[in-house]
Design an enzyme around this catalytic site. Sequence first.
Site, PDB file in Angstrom:
ATOM      1  N   GLU A  85      -4.078 -31.652  -1.439  1.00  0.00           N
ATOM      2  CA  GLU A  85      -2.863 -31.815  -0.640  1.00  0.00           C
ATOM      3  C   GLU A  85      -2.984 -31.100   0.698  1.00  0.00           C
ATOM      4  OE1 GLU A  85       1.946 -30.876  -0.871  1.00  0.00           O
ATOM      5  OE2 GLU A  85       0.732 -30.774  -2.688  1.00  0.00           O
ATOM      6  N   LYS A 262       7.391 -25.388  -7.821  1.00  0.00           N
ATOM      7  CA  LYS A 262       6.242 -26.231  -7.475  1.00  0.00           C
ATOM      8  C   LYS A 262       5.558 -25.675  -6.235  1.00  0.00           C
ATOM      9  CE  LYS A 262       3.950 -29.899  -5.635  1.00  0.00           C
ATOM     10  NZ  LYS A 262       3.418 -30.059  -4.259  1.00  0.00           N
ATOM     11  N   ASP A 278      -7.860 -22.493 -16.583  1.00  0.00           N
ATOM     12  CA  ASP A 278      -7.098 -23.520 -17.293  1.00  0.00           C
ATOM     13  C   ASP A 278      -5.724 -23.656 -16.632  1.00  0.00           C
ATOM     14  OD1 ASP A 278      -5.772 -25.192 -19.028  1.00  0.00           O
ATOM     15  OD2 ASP A 278      -6.449 -24.184 -20.848  1.00  0.00           O
ATOM     16  N   HIS A 375       3.405 -30.564   7.816  1.00  0.00           N
ATOM     17  CA  HIS A 375       2.782 -31.208   6.660  1.00  0.00           C
ATOM     18  C   HIS A 375       2.252 -32.586   7.036  1.00  0.00           C
ATOM     19  CE1 HIS A 375       2.116 -31.905   2.405  1.00  0.00           C
ATOM     20  NE2 HIS A 375       2.814 -33.028   2.469  1.00  0.00           N
TER      21      HIS A 375
END
Length: 401
Positions: A85, A262, A278, A375
């Site tokens: 991203e 998030k 993990d 972004h």
Amino acid sequence: MKRSITSRLAGFYKRPPEGRLVLLREMGAASVEAFEHLARGGGLPVALADRMSENVLATHALPLSVGLNFLVNGRDVLVPMAVEEPSVVAAASNAAKMVRGAGGFKGEADAPVMTAQIQLDDVPDPASAAARVLEHRERILALGDASIPRMVSRGGGCRDLEARVLDDALGVLVFHVHVDVGDCMGANTVDTVAEAIAPAIHAITGGTMGLRILTNLTLRRRVRVSAEVRDEEVGGAEIAQGIARASRFAELDVFRAVTHNKGFMNGLDAVAVALGQDFRAIEAGAHAFASMSGKYRPLSTWKRAPGGLVGEAELPLAVGTVGGSVNAHPGVRAALELLGVESAAELSVVMASVGLASNLAALRALAGEGIQRGHMRLHERKRELPSVPPAAMTAAREEAT
């Protein structure tokens, strides 16, 4: 690996990838072998990939970047980050620069204690059965230690045994065994212990044996980080107030809290992927922890302080610097060398610090120009790349036409 490096590398983004490697090599940020691997483009040989997973066809690459400007517990760190991203690495690095002026990130991690569960159903009088088992606590823990002798020899081993009655009428009883796993993530270790001690517990309780497996809600293995940032570093008192208000919004509203978290995990997960951790277990534990009060809450908060902001975060975080992909993957080994941590605890503090930096960057953008401007500017770089299919696909299409 004690080194004298700086993560404050002005103009780093202007260099081509090979120039960035040269700079880090001259700094002595990792071994010659690590830089040789990175100079070849990183990646994973298919033969090795075939031993790591099943039905392997090829390997799937992600960009491997380095987060800059991070000062964690007084030490400069170069932070490997693997993420597709745009803006995640740049935003975290920019936020780390803001925090750096007030002393950087500070953090601490609990002892590396992992927990496994032993489930029993149909237990007659489960409360009494639990009490009987706990009378044999030391013997049962010794059985667990006997199943992991190498871990015990390194200073780890079984630390505690607990019992929980989940349903008295159905006789559902679960035991938690807590194991110090050293610098490993520890899943295989605690699963081994659970399977080793389950027969002894079952012999005392009766009933029907159920699962013997770790939990990824590692409440005895948490990390806590904090940071301060001055108003002028985020763009002034008005922006700082907006960041605090946005953080409060996440405390009040579950819809906002999910996206807030998030943003925190954007940075943390990128480090986890780069370092062979993990990340699925990390995500599961983090979101379960966020829900433990009965309401889903933010993992991190930012509050006003005189002349600035104070950010704090806490979450369960089980990571390792040995074992698993850490030993098998040459790219992971190179990334760990760049980071230069000496323990799993130190790694967890760095990872949580990157999460807090990512969270600050997102809130600052939301409180200021909005999240999309920077972004989407970075998204445009991907659109500038030619879309060239693999050679085999090209040949097949030419043949078809």
